[in-house]
Write a protein that holds these residues in place. Structure first.
Motif, short mmCIF file in Angstrom:
data_model
loop_
_atom_site.label_atom_id
_atom_site.label_comp_id
_atom_site.label_asym_id
_atom_site.label_seq_id
_atom_site.Cartn_x
_atom_site.Cartn_y
_atom_site.Cartn_z
N ARG A 156 0.82 -1.20 0.00
CA ARG A 156 0.00 0.00 0.00
C ARG A 156 0.86 1.26 0.00
O ARG A 156 0.38 2.34 0.31
N ILE A 157 2.13 1.12 -0.37
CA ILE A 157 3.01 2.29 -0.32
C ILE A 157 2.62 3.33 -1.36
O ILE A 157 2.86 4.52 -1.17
N ALA A 158 1.95 2.93 -2.46
CA ALA A 158 1.51 3.90 -3.46
C ALA A 158 0.44 4.82 -2.88
O ALA A 158 0.42 6.02 -3.18
N ILE A 159 -0.44 4.27 -2.05
CA ILE A 159 -1.47 5.09 -1.41
C ILE A 159 -0.81 6.08 -0.45
O ILE A 159 -1.15 7.27 -0.42
N PHE A 162 -0.69 10.41 -0.50
CA PHE A 162 -0.97 11.33 0.60
C PHE A 162 0.25 12.15 0.99
O PHE A 162 0.14 13.32 1.37
N TYR A 163 1.44 11.55 0.88
CA TYR A 163 2.67 12.31 1.14
C TYR A 163 2.82 13.42 0.11
O TYR A 163 3.23 14.53 0.43
N LEU A 203 0.34 14.89 -1.54
CA LEU A 203 -0.66 15.90 -1.19
C LEU A 203 -0.19 16.79 -0.05
O LEU A 203 -0.43 18.01 -0.05
N THR A 204 0.49 16.20 0.92
CA THR A 204 1.05 16.97 2.03
C THR A 204 2.07 17.97 1.50
O THR A 204 2.05 19.15 1.88
N GLY A 205 2.96 17.52 0.62
CA GLY A 205 3.96 18.41 0.05
C GLY A 205 3.33 19.53 -0.77
O GLY A 205 3.75 20.69 -0.68
N LEU A 206 2.32 19.20 -1.56
CA LEU A 206 1.62 20.21 -2.36
C LEU A 206 0.93 21.23 -1.45
O LEU A 206 1.00 22.44 -1.70
N SER A 207 0.30 20.77 -0.39
CA SER A 207 -0.37 21.68 0.55
C SER A 207 0.63 22.62 1.21
O SER A 207 0.37 23.82 1.34
N ILE A 208 1.75 22.08 1.61
CA ILE A 208 2.79 22.92 2.24
C ILE A 208 3.33 23.92 1.22
O ILE A 208 3.58 25.09 1.56
N ALA A 250 8.83 11.42 -2.10
CA ALA A 250 10.02 10.56 -2.16
C ALA A 250 10.62 10.32 -0.78
O ALA A 250 10.88 9.18 -0.39
N HIS A 251 10.84 11.37 -0.03
CA HIS A 251 11.50 11.20 1.27
C HIS A 251 10.64 10.47 2.28
O HIS A 251 11.13 9.60 3.00
N LEU A 252 9.36 10.79 2.32
CA LEU A 252 8.50 10.10 3.28
C LEU A 252 8.26 8.64 2.88
O LEU A 252 8.08 7.79 3.75
N MET A 253 8.26 8.33 1.58
CA MET A 253 8.15 6.93 1.15
C MET A 253 9.37 6.13 1.62
O MET A 253 9.24 4.99 2.08
N VAL A 254 10.55 6.70 1.49
CA VAL A 254 11.77 6.01 1.94
C VAL A 254 11.71 5.77 3.44
O VAL A 254 11.98 4.66 3.91
#
Length: 178
Positions: free
Chosen positions: A53-56, A60-61, A63-68, A113-117
């Motif tokens: 489920r890492i794609a999901i 969201f990660y 979206l978080t970056g875009l919001s920031i 990228a960073h939060l997925m890692v």
């Protein structure tokens, strides 16, 4: 602590190990792990692993970056320090948005990228200075190792693994942490 036996079957070809996994699963044996020097396409399905489920999480990660990025561009260029750049004073975020697209894109990719890692390392329990769990160093070079717990007839399981093309079979005693 209790000890139990596992069989380490070594293979020297990725297609052979993939077929071996299918045959061992078809014979109703549980495969604890397969150690590979590189990813083998289809191995996760052959082992019966659930899809990741890492794609999901990545979505969201992002979206978080875009919001920031949206908040950051609004705060720095509109609210906190509005500037007349190139003779074009526009103090609304919507009118300036095309100039902010590179920032929004970069922060979206950066966060995803960073939060997925970080998520991958946490889910895999790969911590700094963690002792490697690799049972045979050859699996980092050119061999594949299938780890199968022995539950029942050890000779039958060993014969099955030899039949699947294993180049080496080792029976190992392991300590259970329970």
């Amino acid at each position: 602590m209790m000890s139990s036996k596992v069989i380490h079957a070594l293979y020297n070809d990725d297609e052979v190990v993939l077929e071996a996994v299918k045959k061992v699963k078809a014979a109703n044996h549980h495969i604890e792990e397969v150690f590979c020097p590189f990813p083998v396409h289809g191995l996760d399905k052959a082992m019966g692993l659930a899809p990741t489920r890492i794609a999901i999480a990545s979505f969201f990660y992002g979206l978080t970056g875009l919001s920031i990025a949206i908040w950051l561009t609004w705060y720095t260029m509109i609210d906190n320090w509005p500037q007349d750049i190139g003779g074009k004073p526009s103090f609304s975020w919507g009118e300036n948005m095309p100039a902010f697209v590179p920032i929004m894109f970069e922060l979206t990719v950066f966060f995803a990228a960073h939060l997925m890692v970080i998520t991958f390392y946490m889910r895999s329990r790969i911590w700094p200075f963690k002792k490697a769990e690799n049972p045979d160093p050859r699996t980092t070079d050119d061999h594949f190792l299938m780890e199968v717990p022995v539950h029942g007839d050890e000779e039958e399981l060993t014969a099955l693994l030899k039949e699947t093309g294993a180049v080496e079979i080792n029976v190992v005693e392991v300590e259970d942490a329970h």
